[in-house]
Design a protein around this motif. Structure first.
Motif, short mmCIF file in Angstrom:
data_model
loop_
_atom_site.label_atom_id
_atom_site.label_comp_id
_atom_site.label_asym_id
_atom_site.label_seq_id
_atom_site.Cartn_x
_atom_site.Cartn_y
_atom_site.Cartn_z
N LEU A 25 0.83 -1.20 0.00
CA LEU A 25 0.00 0.00 0.00
C LEU A 25 0.87 1.25 0.00
O LEU A 25 0.62 2.21 -0.76
N ASP A 35 -3.53 3.15 -9.77
CA ASP A 35 -4.93 3.41 -10.03
C ASP A 35 -5.67 3.50 -8.70
O ASP A 35 -5.36 2.77 -7.74
N CYS A 36 -6.63 4.38 -8.60
CA CYS A 36 -7.39 4.59 -7.37
C CYS A 36 -8.01 3.28 -6.88
O CYS A 36 -7.96 2.96 -5.69
N LEU A 37 -8.59 2.53 -7.78
CA LEU A 37 -9.22 1.27 -7.40
C LEU A 37 -8.20 0.28 -6.85
O LEU A 37 -8.49 -0.45 -5.89
N ASP A 38 -7.00 0.27 -7.42
CA ASP A 38 -5.94 -0.61 -6.91
C ASP A 38 -5.54 -0.24 -5.48
O ASP A 38 -5.30 -1.11 -4.64
N VAL A 39 -5.46 1.06 -5.21
CA VAL A 39 -5.10 1.52 -3.86
C VAL A 39 -6.21 1.15 -2.88
O VAL A 39 -5.93 0.67 -1.78
N LEU A 40 -7.45 1.35 -3.27
CA LEU A 40 -8.57 0.97 -2.41
C LEU A 40 -8.59 -0.54 -2.14
O LEU A 40 -8.83 -0.97 -1.01
N THR A 41 -8.30 -1.31 -3.16
CA THR A 41 -8.25 -2.76 -3.01
C THR A 41 -7.13 -3.16 -2.06
O THR A 41 -7.30 -4.04 -1.21
N GLN A 42 -5.99 -2.51 -2.19
CA GLN A 42 -4.86 -2.80 -1.31
C GLN A 42 -5.17 -2.42 0.13
O GLN A 42 -4.84 -3.15 1.07
N ALA A 43 -5.85 -1.28 0.32
CA ALA A 43 -6.25 -0.87 1.66
C ALA A 43 -7.23 -1.89 2.26
O ALA A 43 -7.16 -2.21 3.46
N ALA A 44 -8.12 -2.42 1.45
CA ALA A 44 -9.05 -3.45 1.93
C ALA A 44 -8.29 -4.72 2.31
O ALA A 44 -8.65 -5.39 3.30
N ARG A 47 -6.80 -4.19 5.73
CA ARG A 47 -7.84 -4.33 6.75
C ARG A 47 -8.17 -5.80 6.99
O ARG A 47 -8.30 -6.25 8.13
#
Length: 91
Positions: A25, A35-44, A47
């Motif tokens: 991340l 990509d924004c979606l990749d960062v969000l996926t990595q943050a998930a 978690r």
């Protein structure tokens, strides 16, 4: 939780997985190209890894300090500790 000093390797594996997820991340954020979606996926994923570790740690605590002790006072104390942890965790 002295019993965790002798816990199985799976706890260390979970910590290593979490560390890897956090580093990935960080790299995605530092690179500026992710990509924004990749960062969000990595943050998930971070978690999820943290939650998996927490569940395993809570299970160890419950087995060692609530279910196993013969002393009712120690069981009560372990249950109170777990209640406090859950209150912080579920905020």
């Amino acid at each position: 939780m002295g019993h965790l000093n002798h816990a199985d390797k799976s706890l260390k594996q979970r910590v290593a997985r979490l560390k890897g997820q956090v580093l990935a991340l960080e790299r995605a954020l530092d690179g500026g190209q992710a990509d924004c979606l990749d960062v969000l996926t990595q943050a998930a994923a971070v978690r999820g890894a943290a939650q998996g570790l927490m569940v395993q740690l809570m299970a160890h605590h419950l087995r060692a300090h609530v279910a196993a002790p013969e002393d009712a006072g120690q069981r009560d104390s372990g249950a109170e500790e777990m209640t406090a942890v859950l209150a912080r965790y579920l905020k």
